[in-house]
Design a protein around this motif. Structure first.
Motif, PDB file in Angstrom:
ATOM      1  N   VAL A  11      -1.529  -2.296   2.196  1.00  0.00           N
ATOM      2  CA  VAL A  11      -2.328  -1.118   2.534  1.00  0.00           C
ATOM      3  C   VAL A  11      -1.720   0.134   1.917  1.00  0.00           C
ATOM      4  O   VAL A  11      -0.506   0.212   1.690  1.00  0.00           O
ATOM      5  CB  VAL A  11      -2.424  -0.923   4.069  1.00  0.00           C
ATOM      6  N   LEU A  12      -2.572   1.109   1.659  1.00  0.00           N
ATOM      7  CA  LEU A  12      -2.086   2.417   1.227  1.00  0.00           C
ATOM      8  C   LEU A  12      -1.741   3.239   2.457  1.00  0.00           C
ATOM      9  O   LEU A  12      -2.567   3.392   3.377  1.00  0.00           O
ATOM     10  CB  LEU A  12      -3.147   3.143   0.391  1.00  0.00           C
ATOM     11  N   VAL A  13      -0.518   3.746   2.491  1.00  0.00           N
ATOM     12  CA  VAL A  13      -0.067   4.600   3.589  1.00  0.00           C
ATOM     13  C   VAL A  13      -0.098   6.040   3.113  1.00  0.00           C
ATOM     14  O   VAL A  13       0.519   6.379   2.092  1.00  0.00           O
ATOM     15  CB  VAL A  13       1.353   4.210   4.046  1.00  0.00           C
ATOM     16  N   THR A  14      -0.809   6.882   3.814  1.00  0.00           N
ATOM     17  CA  THR A  14      -0.930   8.291   3.440  1.00  0.00           C
ATOM     18  C   THR A  14      -0.056   9.147   4.360  1.00  0.00           C
ATOM     19  O   THR A  14       0.368   8.702   5.431  1.00  0.00           O
ATOM     20  CB  THR A  14      -2.389   8.752   3.536  1.00  0.00           C
ATOM     21  N   PRO A  15       0.235  10.369   3.958  1.00  0.00           N
ATOM     22  CA  PRO A  15       1.102  11.222   4.776  1.00  0.00           C
ATOM     23  C   PRO A  15       0.578  11.405   6.196  1.00  0.00           C
ATOM     24  O   PRO A  15      -0.629  11.500   6.440  1.00  0.00           O
ATOM     25  CB  PRO A  15       1.123  12.545   4.007  1.00  0.00           C
ATOM     26  N   LEU A  74       5.628  11.674  -3.656  1.00  0.00           N
ATOM     27  CA  LEU A  74       5.705  10.217  -3.764  1.00  0.00           C
ATOM     28  C   LEU A  74       4.398   9.548  -3.338  1.00  0.00           C
ATOM     29  O   LEU A  74       4.217   8.343  -3.553  1.00  0.00           O
ATOM     30  CB  LEU A  74       6.856   9.685  -2.920  1.00  0.00           C
ATOM     31  N   ALA A  75       3.493  10.315  -2.729  1.00  0.00           N
ATOM     32  CA  ALA A  75       2.162   9.805  -2.383  1.00  0.00           C
ATOM     33  C   ALA A  75       1.125  10.235  -3.414  1.00  0.00           C
ATOM     34  O   ALA A  75      -0.067   9.967  -3.247  1.00  0.00           O
ATOM     35  CB  ALA A  75       1.748  10.293  -0.993  1.00  0.00           C
ATOM     36  N   GLY A  76       1.572  10.904  -4.471  1.00  0.00           N
ATOM     37  CA  GLY A  76       0.663  11.373  -5.518  1.00  0.00           C
ATOM     38  C   GLY A  76       0.526  10.363  -6.649  1.00  0.00           C
ATOM     39  O   GLY A  76       0.854   9.189  -6.502  1.00  0.00           O
ATOM     40  N   PRO A 137       0.462   3.623  -7.704  1.00  0.00           N
ATOM     41  CA  PRO A 137       1.275   4.453  -6.805  1.00  0.00           C
ATOM     42  C   PRO A 137       2.723   4.467  -7.267  1.00  0.00           C
ATOM     43  O   PRO A 137       3.260   3.431  -7.668  1.00  0.00           O
ATOM     44  CB  PRO A 137       1.133   3.755  -5.446  1.00  0.00           C
ATOM     45  N   PRO A 138       3.377   5.622  -7.221  1.00  0.00           N
ATOM     46  CA  PRO A 138       4.787   5.700  -7.657  1.00  0.00           C
ATOM     47  C   PRO A 138       5.769   5.135  -6.647  1.00  0.00           C
ATOM     48  O   PRO A 138       6.952   5.020  -6.948  1.00  0.00           O
ATOM     49  CB  PRO A 138       5.001   7.205  -7.854  1.00  0.00           C
TER      50      PRO A 138
END
Length: 436
Positions: A11-15, A74-76, A137-138
């Motif tokens: 999953v993508l974890v966002t801030p 790091l979420a960019g 994602p980085p």
């Protein structure tokens, strides 16, 4: 130990909270072509009674979301600037990737020795980002539950965004949020972006780099590149405890000039591994050889960089000599070369590199051993609530030489590097036999 890793969730974890929507420019040092790869760490934790997998997974995901607030770049997503001058990060809270997986073959004891082949642990970080500029994602985090109840945390961080020290600070902050040791406003050090501090005052031609040996080209007199690409590489691992490091220091000092008797563990160990590597490869006596290693410039610059600067704040130290001199002149000679390469790095040196690097500038590969010191990044202290790691290392063992921390031995260093099959036995013998 075969690979059998099953992904349960990706999953993508966002801030956790809203973060600035902006485009941030990376520094000239960050944007170098040779840094456009992913640093891949592997931390392995011993099974603990009563550890709930579901609770631990949820805690890590929640902590990652919190860590992405102060570390929101790091979420960019990384891209090249339209004019091609450098790289930039588009920050729109796109998210980092979190993976939970299970392995029915890996166990804690498998990490006590070098893997049998370089990619044996690849699946412990299932998404390998080869080129972050393609929109990946980085930051990727994978929690893998092993068959004996132990856990492996694989982390991939784009080297464009941070160096080893910066990534080590991020991981410790991430872990402290997972355990509740600190809250979001209490992280130490506070992450600092400020990439302009390493921007060049002027832009010089990359031709100016030719005076720096790390970027100059040397003749390949022995099919060096072909050998490393065609011959199977075999991972090796050897630990140097405090006693063995002292032995190397004494040996280096006994073969040095009186003015060069004070050496660090890094200097003597780098020189010893470099000589052993060169001897094992049996290279032509007139082949020029180099050793490259990162020199942290946070405190070498005037003024120094602020605490919490997590960008790439290093330049490459480079020592070079002929294979004949490296082999025949002894450990003291090689150690003095490494020491001199470190001491050349000052403010003017760093500024000159920043002013000259371009997208096309890459270190030479012929006759080169690259050493990366992971033993001073704080990775051995990263505790996600499962205790300190029992093993710290790379996801894949490569021809780049890593100095790794050793569990419960603060002054010990584990050396891991992959060498061609034809040289592996001799390399193992020579690294263990400094007087041979």
């Amino acid at each position: 130990m075969g690979s059998s890793v099953h992904v349960n969730e990706a999953v993508l974890v966002t801030p956790f909270e809203p973060t600035p929507a902006r485009v941030l420019t990376l520094s000239a040092i960050d944007s170098q072509l040779f840094l456009r790869f992913t640093i891949e760490y592997l931390l392995v934790y011993r099974a603990r009674p009563g550890l709930d997998h579901g609770v631990t997974t949820a805690r890590l995901k929640a902590a990652l979301a919190k860590a992405l607030v102060p570390y929101y770049p790091l979420a960019g997503r990384v891209r090249a600037k339209p004019d091609g001058s450098s790289l930039e990060v588009v920050c729109r809270a796109q998210g980092a990737l979190f993976i939970e997986a299970f392995s029915d073959r890996h166990a804690i004891g498998d990490f006590e020795r070098a893997p049998k082949y370089v990619n044996q642990l690849r699946k412990l970080l299932s998404l390998h980002v080869a080129d972050v500029l393609n929109g990946a994602p980085p930051l990727v985090v994978q929690l893998t539950w092993l068959k004996d109840g132990s856990a492996a945390v694989g982390v991939g961080i784009s080297h464009c965004l941070c160096d080893g020290i910066g990534s080590g600070e991020f991981l410790n902050s991430f872990a402290e949020l997972a355990t509740g040791k600190r809250g979001l406003t209490e992280l130490k050090p506070t992450p600092i972006w400020e990439r302009y501090l390493l921007d060049p005052a002027v832009r010089l031609s990359s031709n100016n780099l030719m005076t720096h040996p790390e970027f100059s080209r040397v003749p390949d007199l022995c099919g060096f590149l072909t050998r490393f690409s065609n011959e199977r590489l075999v991972p090796t691992s050897i630990t140097f405890d405090e006693r063995r490091l002292s032995e190397l220091k004494n040996l280096a000092s006994s073969t040095s000039r009186p003015s060069e008797l004070s050496y660090t563990s890094f200097e003597v160990l780098s020189a010893h591994v470099w000589r052993s590597w060169a001897r094992a490869l049996n290279l032509p006596s007139n082949q020029v050889l180099k050793i490259l290693f990162a020199v942290n410039v946070r405190r070498r610059l005037k003024p120094s960089l602020p605490s919490g600067y997590y960008g790439n704040a290093f330049v490459l130290g480079c020592a070079q000599t002929s294979a004949k001199d490296l082999v025949e002149k002894g450990l003291g000679y090689a150690t003095a070369l490494v020491k001199s390469a470190k001491e050349r790095v000052d403010t003017d040196y760093v500024r000159r590199i920043a002013e000259s690097v371009s997208e096309s500038a890459c270190p030479d590969s012929v006759g080169v051993l690259i050493v990366s010191q992971w033993s001073r990044l704080g990775l051995e202290t990263v505790d996600f609530g499962m205790g300190r790691p029992n093993h710290v290392g790379p996801i894949c063992c490569d021809k780049y030489c890593l100095f790794l921390p050793v569990v419960d031995q603060r002054d010990a260093v584990k050396v891991m590097v992959a060498v061609p099959t034809s040289a592996v036995d001799e390399f193992n013998f020579l690294t263990r036999s400094p007087y041979s």
